[in-house]
Design a protein around this motif. Structure first.
Motif, PDB file in Angstrom:
ATOM      1  N   ASP A 250      20.569  21.511  64.837  1.00  0.00           N
ATOM      2  CA  ASP A 250      21.015  22.814  64.319  1.00  0.00           C
ATOM      3  C   ASP A 250      22.542  22.944  64.337  1.00  0.00           C
ATOM      4  O   ASP A 250      23.086  23.975  63.937  1.00  0.00           O
ATOM      5  CB  ASP A 250      20.366  23.951  65.110  1.00  0.00           C
ATOM      6  N   LEU A 251      23.216  21.895  64.814  1.00  0.00           N
ATOM      7  CA  LEU A 251      24.682  21.850  64.816  1.00  0.00           C
ATOM      8  C   LEU A 251      25.292  22.992  65.635  1.00  0.00           C
ATOM      9  O   LEU A 251      26.443  23.385  65.397  1.00  0.00           O
ATOM     10  CB  LEU A 251      25.228  21.868  63.372  1.00  0.00           C
ATOM     11  N   SER A 252      24.532  23.456  66.618  1.00  0.00           N
ATOM     12  CA  SER A 252      25.045  24.587  67.407  1.00  0.00           C
ATOM     13  C   SER A 252      26.249  24.175  68.248  1.00  0.00           C
ATOM     14  O   SER A 252      27.179  24.966  68.433  1.00  0.00           O
ATOM     15  CB  SER A 252      23.932  25.157  68.286  1.00  0.00           C
ATOM     16  N   ALA A 253      26.237  22.954  68.772  1.00  0.00           N
ATOM     17  CA  ALA A 253      27.410  22.525  69.549  1.00  0.00           C
ATOM     18  C   ALA A 253      28.646  22.507  68.659  1.00  0.00           C
ATOM     19  O   ALA A 253      29.735  22.936  69.066  1.00  0.00           O
ATOM     20  CB  ALA A 253      27.159  21.141  70.152  1.00  0.00           C
ATOM     21  N   HIS A 254      28.482  22.012  67.436  1.00  0.00           N
ATOM     22  CA  HIS A 254      29.607  22.005  66.505  1.00  0.00           C
ATOM     23  C   HIS A 254      30.038  23.427  66.151  1.00  0.00           C
ATOM     24  O   HIS A 254      31.233  23.691  65.968  1.00  0.00           O
ATOM     25  CB  HIS A 254      29.253  21.192  65.254  1.00  0.00           C
ATOM     26  N   ALA A 255      29.056  24.354  66.055  1.00  0.00           N
ATOM     27  CA  ALA A 255      29.412  25.752  65.763  1.00  0.00           C
ATOM     28  C   ALA A 255      30.257  26.333  66.893  1.00  0.00           C
ATOM     29  O   ALA A 255      31.263  27.028  66.658  1.00  0.00           O
ATOM     30  CB  ALA A 255      28.138  26.578  65.556  1.00  0.00           C
ATOM     31  N   ARG A 256      29.870  25.999  68.135  1.00  0.00           N
ATOM     32  CA  ARG A 256      30.669  26.483  69.266  1.00  0.00           C
ATOM     33  C   ARG A 256      32.082  25.908  69.207  1.00  0.00           C
ATOM     34  O   ARG A 256      33.073  26.597  69.447  1.00  0.00           O
ATOM     35  CB  ARG A 256      30.002  26.073  70.585  1.00  0.00           C
TER      36      ARG A 256
ATOM     37  N   ALA B 156      33.688  24.896  66.570  1.00  0.00           N
ATOM     38  CA  ALA B 156      34.428  25.514  65.461  1.00  0.00           C
ATOM     39  C   ALA B 156      34.942  26.898  65.867  1.00  0.00           C
ATOM     40  O   ALA B 156      36.088  27.270  65.563  1.00  0.00           O
ATOM     41  CB  ALA B 156      33.527  25.611  64.221  1.00  0.00           C
ATOM     42  N   ALA B 157      34.073  27.613  66.589  1.00  0.00           N
ATOM     43  CA  ALA B 157      34.465  28.974  66.996  1.00  0.00           C
ATOM     44  C   ALA B 157      35.684  28.962  67.914  1.00  0.00           C
ATOM     45  O   ALA B 157      36.472  29.917  67.952  1.00  0.00           O
ATOM     46  CB  ALA B 157      33.281  29.662  67.686  1.00  0.00           C
ATOM     47  N   GLU B 158      35.838  27.851  68.636  1.00  0.00           N
ATOM     48  CA  GLU B 158      36.958  27.769  69.570  1.00  0.00           C
ATOM     49  C   GLU B 158      38.126  26.965  69.008  1.00  0.00           C
ATOM     50  O   GLU B 158      39.018  26.536  69.755  1.00  0.00           O
ATOM     51  CB  GLU B 158      36.469  27.150  70.883  1.00  0.00           C
TER      52      GLU B 158
ATOM     53  N   GLY C 213      38.710  19.733  61.586  1.00  0.00           N
ATOM     54  CA  GLY C 213      38.857  19.984  63.014  1.00  0.00           C
ATOM     55  C   GLY C 213      38.948  18.710  63.826  1.00  0.00           C
ATOM     56  O   GLY C 213      38.826  17.608  63.289  1.00  0.00           O
ATOM     57  N   ARG C 214      39.117  18.883  65.138  1.00  0.00           N
ATOM     58  CA  ARG C 214      39.233  17.715  66.005  1.00  0.00           C
ATOM     59  C   ARG C 214      37.890  17.034  66.216  1.00  0.00           C
ATOM     60  O   ARG C 214      37.815  15.834  66.370  1.00  0.00           O
ATOM     61  CB  ARG C 214      39.824  18.140  67.359  1.00  0.00           C
ATOM     62  N   VAL C 215      36.805  17.853  66.254  1.00  0.00           N
ATOM     63  CA  VAL C 215      35.466  17.279  66.440  1.00  0.00           C
ATOM     64  C   VAL C 215      34.622  17.622  65.218  1.00  0.00           C
ATOM     65  O   VAL C 215      34.471  18.802  64.883  1.00  0.00           O
ATOM     66  CB  VAL C 215      34.795  17.826  67.718  1.00  0.00           C
TER      67      VAL C 215
END
Lengths: 474, 474, 474
Positions: free
Chosen positions: A171-177, A179-181, A188-190
């Protein structure tokens, strides 16, 4: 600190040139367009576990070598499939590593670990049975400090871009977090990478269920082949929104095929009904490479092909400890016939970019360099896995440069889940490339100023450009 | 002038020995027993065209590398199949080369071109976008001088024998003109080679028509297999009268077979009727190797086998620009099973001589050296095409010498259509062999006087003897 | 005496390290766990024949090289199958060797012979047509002295254990004589190896008769598959009683299979009835590897696998002079699929030990190192036959160490029937390993003290342990 001449040829003249060339790349930002770091590691930014959990348990290079000398993975803390208890005491695992440290002489694992201890953690005590506890304690101390949390290390390492690898089901939630930061998203960096193998490989247990879940995640009806393609396209869009610039495909062979829409749909349906044969599975994987190539031409994701691994060759290991724990073995791989259907359709399309990796180094000079040096779309991926070593990197340059030059190679990728070893791996690749170019200069085959430009291109500009990391900047 | 130590190992001791060994071969006459120079070039002795037409347009090493980075061959002046206009302005083509000169770093093309400019044309200005026009103008000036016409260069290069390559359909008129002027014929400076692929390969479009033309040229009825063999024998006689000492055979695989006279005739007839299958085509090519071997035993032509190229792999390139423009790719090749039918019949016949080339360097130590080191008829051809590079030549010696020694290798062949690069290519091979023998001397594996004899044998005596260029002297 | 720096890299720094490392292994006892010396040679302790009979006639490396340049084996005294007279005059054979000595430049045969003459026999005169008689006379003189009888040489060579290789049909009488005199038996200086190929390979002419003889030798009824297995088990016991610690299996491919007891019995019966097909023969060989693995798990014999040789490829040579005279050729070998049935059943069993050899060096990095570095039972055998050369040994270490380290390699085996060359072959391997480790030290990849331990392990401790020569001591 590593010895300043680590991996440089002993000849004084060549060594002096290699030193100068390496000095040009040593401090360049790290471009990491392909790897297996868990994005949650950076998103959570939690402290790492103990040294054994960090350096032994998840590193299949290490656990397979110890297994090869009779040490069961359970004694090294590798989780078991059936929940059987495995060794939980990090220090005991560490003692096993130290007692068998001699097994790693001459291997890249030894180099990576030793350089990581020294360079990243400042622990210069050589590991041995006598020093095992000291090293463990020193590393543990460091790991408890805030400066050794993932984001601090990320910054210290000078990583410009780190691509992780996710399934379309993620669900790409880690990536969403992230991006939010301000750490993730396009430019982005990641960033993420689209890796659809688990919804493409009919022989991977649970495929039909995962295809159903793909439909749920993508909001599409994946009970038909058309809907399945729609779902994949939709997930690619989501991945691109999470910064992805590439996809990745790891099949047992390099086969590609065009079954036609009806042919492919028929195999897809046999897959859903559980009646697909092994030949069906192979032709479906082959066909899907073509489908993904067409999607790439539209959406611009760079395709990475990682063929040639016989997954789970060590069946006992797979049954006991699951996937990705060291039981895969390379096999001879035919890129010339395998990629022909793909390249005869799209090989010269300037919109397509295919980065080809291999575990079969015989293909470097015979197949991959000729293909990359003769098709507009093909680039050569860095030496992979069993070939990612000082000698493998050297043989790679010696074998491909004649026919493909330097500029059809895609630059180093660390391909690792061992986050802390990333700067060390890049440094080794940069040293080997510096040594290679130094030899060319010393043999009067390359001018010194050209060598200087080339090593910087290899370390930084080429991977950035080829993986389209330059144009996705926020 | 190249740097005196070009391609020599940097170690002072080895370098000093390499220098001495190279000095022994640098000025020896050039033996060129296999290549693709157009005999009309020498017969006409007309001035060359502009630098782009000489160095870029016909050189598929160069045009394929530029294609691999997205530059269409049409922009490089490569003629199109359908007559579509291609770039005609030599200077514009040259600018494209100069702008992309960095792509060739580390490649043999770079070395060949650079050494040719400097050594043959005295143009030492390094090529770059800034100097493109200067280099173009300097080369153009030289090319206009009488000293840079083909025959003058031929003499200056010190070529003792140059073998060109012709189809049995060729009327050999260029060779006849050369013979009339004292340049050609048996033992002459320019000789031909019998290359029958276009009348042997059923899969090469137009085969049946060419077989008919073969009958006309040979004055034989080629509507039967027996007549076809008679026509081929007759053309071999004509080629021998034009100086040929060898034949050449370039099949996709190394397969040989004995179908028997009736079996072969049946396939031949299916070919004429247009009903032959791909398997027929493969078995007919395989069978014809045996037929040609029998002819060789009778008429003494040395057989050259060049298997392992997948012709026209790049289909778009083939459709747009035709054959031999860089679209071929090597493939894994099985000499052990492939040559077994040939060698089990004639492998130890002292009248037969077979020179075996490969594009698959894995076969050097595994197959070709053991075959050449164990059968009286087999010799090892020089590293070919993608393997004809300093590193390829070095790996070749390292891989074959253990099992086949030096004296089962047939000596360097330049295999080129780029006439002006011939001396440069030989010099590179001589340098690499000098470096190789120097290493053996420095490691006390070979005495200095033996090394001295060996490098001269490799450069001059062996190719002259093995290709029977010594006994055909007028 | 060889030059003290023989085979060491010319760079002064590396050379100095190599010298120090070699000094540590030069005088260690020789461990010879696999070879083809006739045990009767040591049992009889008779003087050797003349130099030609000792160094040329039985050495297929030498006779095949001379055949490759057109010298028939009959002229070299190689016995003929049909009893046709062959050259019997040792001096004439010797003259042929001397006249063609240049053919061996750069080959291991040259190195072995030259070092044997000098080091073992004290004959330092370089061989040449001019010195042929002198060298022959000097060697003949030495061979007449008691100090040059087999047992005296055995002791001088410092051989700790020498394993010969026998068929299950052998009555082991030579070994019994050796045991009776304190030279043989378990833990003795001369031991045997169980090599059952001639009773396993249905395609080897006379198989059914040999199976019958196996029954007689073993006192078992070999007309059934069960009885055949019983007979083999019984012979293994007899071999173990004669000191054997390993078995050896030389099949054309690396295939293994489990046909099940009934499937195997059915093929066995077709073999006895003469109705077995080539596919039957292949599957029976493959199945028997599994049977022997099960026996090894019980009785502890280390399994050696020597696949990949196409026996008797040179049919004329086989028809004229029989087996093992230089007519075998390597072929590409698939260990990954081939060994899968064996390894999926027993690959991680700590009681099983499989030493895998190859003639296909492409498998070093792609297959054998990954298998040995990932299965508890697999070890890598020394470079074999065509690969047993200074360059082959070097490429071996460069290719396998990355993935398998040093400690999954089984140590050097001389694999020779040329008894007098044994110390020379070991010295060459020890020099190459010293040079390899010296390079690692010079490139700061290995500490000097670790390198010192490693070279001693490779030369002595590893082969002793892996071949179970340590635990069988009387």
């Amino acid at each position: 600190m590593p010895h300043p001449d680590l991996l440089f040829p002993p000849d004084r003249e060549v060594r002096a040139i290699a030193r100068e060339l390496f000095a040009l790349t040593r401090d360049l930002p790290l471009i990491c367009p392909h790897g297996h770091v868990d994005p949650a590691l950076i998103a959570d930014d939690a402290p790492f576990g103990d040294p054994a959990r960090l350096f032994v348990v998840p590193d299949h290079y290490v656990t397979r070598m110890l297994l090869s000398q009779g040490i069961p993975p359970a004694e090294l803390g590798v989780p078991s499939v059936d929940g059987t208890t495995v060794q939980a005491d990090g220090r005991k695992i560490w003692h096993l590593l130290a007692a068998n440290w001699h097994l790693f002489r001459g291997t890249p694992s030894r180099l990576w670990l030793e350089q990581t201890f020294a360079d990243v953690f400042g622990v210069e005590t050589p590991l041995s049975p006598d020093t095992a506890d000291d090293v463990y304690d020193l590393l543990s101390e460091r790991l408890a400090e805030p400066a050794y949390r993932p984001r601090a290390l990320f910054t210290r390492f000078g990583i410009e871009t780190l691509a992780t690898t996710e399934s379309p089901l993620d669900d790409l939630s880690a990536h969403a977090r992230l991006a939010a930061e301000g750490w993730g998203g396009p430019g982005g960096r990641v960033i993420t990478t689209f890796r659809p193998d688990d919804v493409v490989d009919l022989e991977w247990a649970g495929w039909a269920e995962r295809v159903e879940r793909l439909g749920e995640v993508a909001g599409a009806d994946t009970s038909t082949f058309t809907g399945y393609l729609t779902a994949l396209r939709s997930r690619r869009e989501a991945f691109i929104a999470a910064g992805a610039t590439s996809s990745d495909h790891g099949h047992p062979t390099a086969a590609t095929a065009d079954l036609g829409p009806e042919g492919a749909a028929a195999v897809f349906e046999r897959g859903l009904h559980g009646t697909a044969t092994a030949a069906d599975a192979e032709s479906f994987r082959a066909h899907m490479i073509l489908e993904f190539a067409r999607m790439s031409i539209e959406d611009g994701l760079v395709m990475q092909l990682h063929p040639g691994s016989v997954r789970n060759h060590n069946r006992w290991l797979h049954a006991t400890h699951g996937r990705d724990v060291g039981g895969d073995i390379p096999q001879a791989t035919d890129y010339v016939r395998g990629l022909e259907p793909l390249l005869s359709r799209h090989g010269n399309d300037p919109r397509l970019r295919v980065v080809v990796y291999t575990l079969d180094e015989t293909t470097f000079s015979r197949e991959i360099a000729p293909l990359a040096g003769g098709y507009a779309s093909v680039y050569i991926g860095a030496p992979w896995w069993f070939l990612d070593s000082p000698d493998g990197l050297r043989r790679f340059r010696e074998a491909v440069t004649d026919t493909a030059g330097f500029y059809n190679t895609a630059g180093f990728v660390d391909d690792t889940r061992a986050f802390c070893s990333i700067p060390v791996r890049h440094a080794i690749a940069r040293r080997v490339d510096a040594a290679h170019c130094a030899r060319l200069v010393a043999e009067h085959r390359l001018d010194a100023d050209e060598a200087a430009e080339t090593v910087v291109d290899l370390a930084y500009r080429l991977p950035r450009r080829i993986f389209r990391l330059d144009r996705s900047a926020a």
